[in-house]
Motif scaffolding. Structure first.
Motif, PDB file in Angstrom:
ATOM      1  N   GLU A 292       0.704  -1.126  -0.057  1.00  0.00           N
ATOM      2  CA  GLU A 292      -0.125  -0.037   0.090  1.00  0.00           C
ATOM      3  C   GLU A 292       0.875   1.226  -0.115  1.00  0.00           C
ATOM      4  OE1 GLU A 292      -1.909  -2.439   2.784  1.00  0.00           O
ATOM      5  OE2 GLU A 292      -1.952  -3.154   0.633  1.00  0.00           O
ATOM      6  N   ILE A 293       1.921   1.139   0.706  1.00  0.00           N
ATOM      7  CA  ILE A 293       2.693   2.417   0.764  1.00  0.00           C
ATOM      8  C   ILE A 293       3.448   2.652  -0.460  1.00  0.00           C
ATOM      9  CG2 ILE A 293       3.975   3.391   2.733  1.00  0.00           C
ATOM     10  CD1 ILE A 293       5.197   0.186   2.907  1.00  0.00           C
TER      11      ILE A 293
ATOM     12  N   SER B 287       8.733   1.272 -11.380  1.00  0.00           N
ATOM     13  CA  SER B 287       8.549   0.467 -10.256  1.00  0.00           C
ATOM     14  C   SER B 287       9.563   1.001  -8.932  1.00  0.00           C
ATOM     15  CB  SER B 287       8.846  -0.977 -10.643  1.00  0.00           C
ATOM     16  OG  SER B 287      10.270  -0.976 -10.827  1.00  0.00           O
ATOM     17  N   CYS B 288       8.997   0.501  -7.863  1.00  0.00           N
ATOM     18  CA  CYS B 288      10.299   0.525  -6.821  1.00  0.00           C
ATOM     19  C   CYS B 288      10.125  -0.443  -6.007  1.00  0.00           C
ATOM     20  CB  CYS B 288       9.817   1.970  -6.058  1.00  0.00           C
ATOM     21  SG  CYS B 288       8.344   1.545  -5.033  1.00  0.00           S
TER      22      CYS B 288
ATOM     23  N   ILE C  35      11.416  -1.697  -2.293  1.00  0.00           N
ATOM     24  CA  ILE C  35      11.874  -1.051  -0.803  1.00  0.00           C
ATOM     25  C   ILE C  35      12.275  -1.953  -0.085  1.00  0.00           C
ATOM     26  CG2 ILE C  35      10.724   0.021   1.257  1.00  0.00           C
ATOM     27  CD1 ILE C  35       8.576   1.346  -0.752  1.00  0.00           C
TER      28      ILE C  35
ATOM     29  N   GLU D 246       5.252  10.764  -5.307  1.00  0.00           N
ATOM     30  CA  GLU D 246       5.741  11.840  -4.518  1.00  0.00           C
ATOM     31  C   GLU D 246       7.001  11.890  -5.097  1.00  0.00           C
ATOM     32  OE1 GLU D 246       4.699  14.062  -2.320  1.00  0.00           O
ATOM     33  OE2 GLU D 246       6.591  14.886  -1.693  1.00  0.00           O
ATOM     34  N   ALA D 247       7.909  10.814  -5.244  1.00  0.00           N
ATOM     35  CA  ALA D 247       9.090  10.747  -5.899  1.00  0.00           C
ATOM     36  C   ALA D 247       9.140  11.362  -7.316  1.00  0.00           C
ATOM     37  CB  ALA D 247       9.991   9.274  -5.714  1.00  0.00           C
TER      38      ALA D 247
ATOM     39  N   LEU E  39       4.470   6.820  -2.567  1.00  0.00           N
ATOM     40  CA  LEU E  39       5.914   6.990  -2.663  1.00  0.00           C
ATOM     41  C   LEU E  39       6.312   7.360  -4.136  1.00  0.00           C
ATOM     42  CD1 LEU E  39       8.669   5.466  -1.007  1.00  0.00           C
ATOM     43  CD2 LEU E  39       8.674   5.396  -3.210  1.00  0.00           C
ATOM     44  N   ILE E  40       5.860   6.401  -4.830  1.00  0.00           N
ATOM     45  CA  ILE E  40       6.124   6.607  -6.413  1.00  0.00           C
ATOM     46  C   ILE E  40       5.610   8.140  -7.014  1.00  0.00           C
ATOM     47  CG2 ILE E  40       5.801   5.907  -8.792  1.00  0.00           C
ATOM     48  CD1 ILE E  40       5.864   3.027  -7.689  1.00  0.00           C
TER      49      ILE E  40
ATOM     50  N   ILE F 275       9.292   7.211 -13.169  1.00  0.00           N
ATOM     51  CA  ILE F 275       9.259   5.922 -12.581  1.00  0.00           C
ATOM     52  C   ILE F 275       8.211   4.756 -12.953  1.00  0.00           C
ATOM     53  CG2 ILE F 275       9.158   5.089 -10.093  1.00  0.00           C
ATOM     54  CD1 ILE F 275      10.183   8.152  -9.208  1.00  0.00           C
TER      55      ILE F 275
END
Lengths: 126, 126
Positions: free
Chosen positions: A91-92, A110-111, A113, A99-100, A96-97, A108
């Motif tokens: 969910e987070i 994918s990310c 963490i 915002e980044a 985050l994506i 972006i």
DNA sequence: TCTAAAATGATAATAATTATCATTATTGCG
DNA sequence: CGCAATAATGATAATTATTATCATTTTAGA
């Protein structure tokens, strides 16, 4: 791509051992029941399955690459003491994506963490 | 810990080449000016400096471990095409840690965020 | 200046992973 | 069904990244 008995066994082993094992560990888990399967085949198939998005490849936790049968997007927590890997919900990430992306201007896609700390077991044992 | 000329040169090389180089690349960058320095010394000192938090070790981007002279907390974006590494500001992380801790109940101490996508150069070149 | 501790260079060793290649298994077609 | 084309396998060599070893050299402080 052709069917192979070995690939099926490798995938099943990963599914039944949801501990984010390394290729070596998958090999060890198999080996008792299926002593014929070679380590090269384990590597080959884990990489193949990861490319097909049937399983997921996790790098950057410790030394070796780990594999995860859970392809749903999620993240990982590694205990700094016992090095066990825990799953953390996804969910987070979207926030985050966004915002980044806004801050950096990068496209972006994918990310990953990776969270670190002491796991519940190691905390109580201290 | 004692001073060494080699360590100084290794650190300076990393500072002057803010491209998140691998140990091998640091060695290559040094080698023209300082052919005497051994690869083992490069590895030793990069690891030492990372333990002392003078520099930062980055794993999980691609194959090899990379080193970063920037110790301020920040994250990384890797271009899926050219594999260049970009820095991304830290601001996102604290909220993420709080949220993840609340959801998982884990005692999170730190987090590494790796973002992936196409970098501006690779987008325009397409 | 002398000595103990630390660092170095050269290289061997290790660990993880990929490549090679002869043999075997799978698949689709006549 | 039986056969050829293609893909997969097992065994092992090769590669890559990294760490360990050890004799020699540097550093730093009394």
């Amino acid at each position: 791509m052709k069917y192979s008995k070995q690939r099926e066994i490798i995938l099943k082993t990963l599914e039944q051992n949801a501990v984010h094992p390394t290729a070596d560990q998958v090999y060890a888990l198999l080996h008792a029941q299926h002593p014929g399967i070679s380590l090269a085949t384990v590597y080959r198939n884990l990489n193949l399955l990861a490319e097909m998005n049937v399983i997921r490849k996790i790098t950057g936790l410790d030394g070796a690459t780990r594999f995860d049968h859970n392809t749903h997007s999620h993240h990982h927590f590694v205990c700094s003491k016992c090095h066990k890997v825990y799953d953390v919900a996804y969910e987070i990430a979207p926030a985050l994506i966004a915002e980044a992306a806004a801050q950096s201007g990068l496209a972006i896609e994918s990310c990953d963490i990776t969270l670190r700390g002491l796991c519940p077991d190691c905390i109580t044992k201290n």
